[in-house]
Design a protein around this motif. Structure first.
Motif, mmCIF file in Angstrom:
data_model
loop_
_atom_site.group_PDB
_atom_site.id
_atom_site.type_symbol
_atom_site.label_atom_id
_atom_site.label_comp_id
_atom_site.label_asym_id
_atom_site.label_seq_id
_atom_site.Cartn_x
_atom_site.Cartn_y
_atom_site.Cartn_z
ATOM 1 N N LEU A 35 27.621 39.441 49.767
ATOM 2 C CA LEU A 35 27.418 38.817 51.235
ATOM 3 C C LEU A 35 26.669 37.568 51.069
ATOM 4 C CD1 LEU A 35 26.421 42.226 52.779
ATOM 5 C CD2 LEU A 35 28.401 40.868 53.454
ATOM 6 N N ASP A 36 25.731 37.396 50.183
ATOM 7 C CA ASP A 36 24.985 36.289 50.324
ATOM 8 C C ASP A 36 25.784 34.992 49.861
ATOM 9 O OD1 ASP A 36 22.294 34.776 50.273
ATOM 10 O OD2 ASP A 36 22.404 34.386 48.208
ATOM 11 N N PHE A 37 26.565 35.086 48.646
ATOM 12 C CA PHE A 37 27.312 34.190 48.384
ATOM 13 C C PHE A 37 28.428 33.636 49.335
ATOM 14 C CE2 PHE A 37 31.287 32.539 46.017
ATOM 15 C CZ PHE A 37 30.769 31.661 45.521
ATOM 16 N N ALA A 38 28.779 34.721 50.232
ATOM 17 C CA ALA A 38 29.829 34.258 51.239
ATOM 18 C C ALA A 38 29.105 33.742 52.633
ATOM 19 C CB ALA A 38 30.487 35.536 51.841
ATOM 20 N N GLY A 39 27.695 33.460 52.477
ATOM 21 C CA GLY A 39 27.028 32.848 53.517
ATOM 22 C C GLY A 39 26.676 33.746 54.491
ATOM 23 N N ALA A 44 23.039 40.111 54.150
ATOM 24 C CA ALA A 44 22.674 40.371 52.851
ATOM 25 C C ALA A 44 21.217 41.073 52.566
ATOM 26 C CB ALA A 44 22.791 39.190 51.907
ATOM 27 N N ARG A 45 20.440 40.206 53.493
ATOM 28 C CA ARG A 45 18.802 40.770 53.432
ATOM 29 C C ARG A 45 18.775 42.356 54.006
ATOM 30 N NH1 ARG A 45 17.273 35.949 56.321
ATOM 31 N NH2 ARG A 45 17.995 34.094 54.761
ATOM 32 N N ARG A 46 19.454 42.418 54.995
ATOM 33 C CA ARG A 46 19.556 43.955 55.755
ATOM 34 C C ARG A 46 19.957 44.962 54.798
ATOM 35 N NH1 ARG A 46 21.435 42.331 61.560
ATOM 36 N NH2 ARG A 46 19.309 41.358 62.332
ATOM 37 N N LEU A 47 21.106 44.437 53.840
ATOM 38 C CA LEU A 47 21.780 45.458 52.945
ATOM 39 C C LEU A 47 20.748 45.617 51.936
ATOM 40 C CD1 LEU A 47 24.115 47.368 52.392
ATOM 41 C CD2 LEU A 47 25.124 45.342 51.105
#
Length: 68
Positions: A35-39, A44-47
């Motif tokens: 998720l982070d890599f996908a922007g 990503a932080r929530r997950l």
């Protein structure tokens, strides 16, 4: 789960506990990294918070996996 076959050693694929934990963590936190890599940093932080919370709540399971 109470009737989890892996608890009694009756599963089809015998995976040592530490290896199973490592595979689970790789999958969970790999999702965060994807998720982070996908922007999608907010998602990503929530997950990440959810995944860390789940691992903290499952501390007894983690201890069981590490001891087997």
């Amino acid at each position: 789960m109470p009737d989890d076959p892996s608890r009694s050693g009756e599963s089809d694929i015998h995976t040592p506990g530490p290896v199973r934990l490592l595979l689970e963590l790789t999958g969970f936190f790999g999702s965060v990294a994807a998720l982070d890599f996908a922007g999608l940093r907010r998602a990503a932080r929530r997950l990440l918070v959810i995944m860390v919370g789940c691992q903290v709540l499952a501390h007894d399971r983690i201890g069981r996996l590490l001891s087997h």
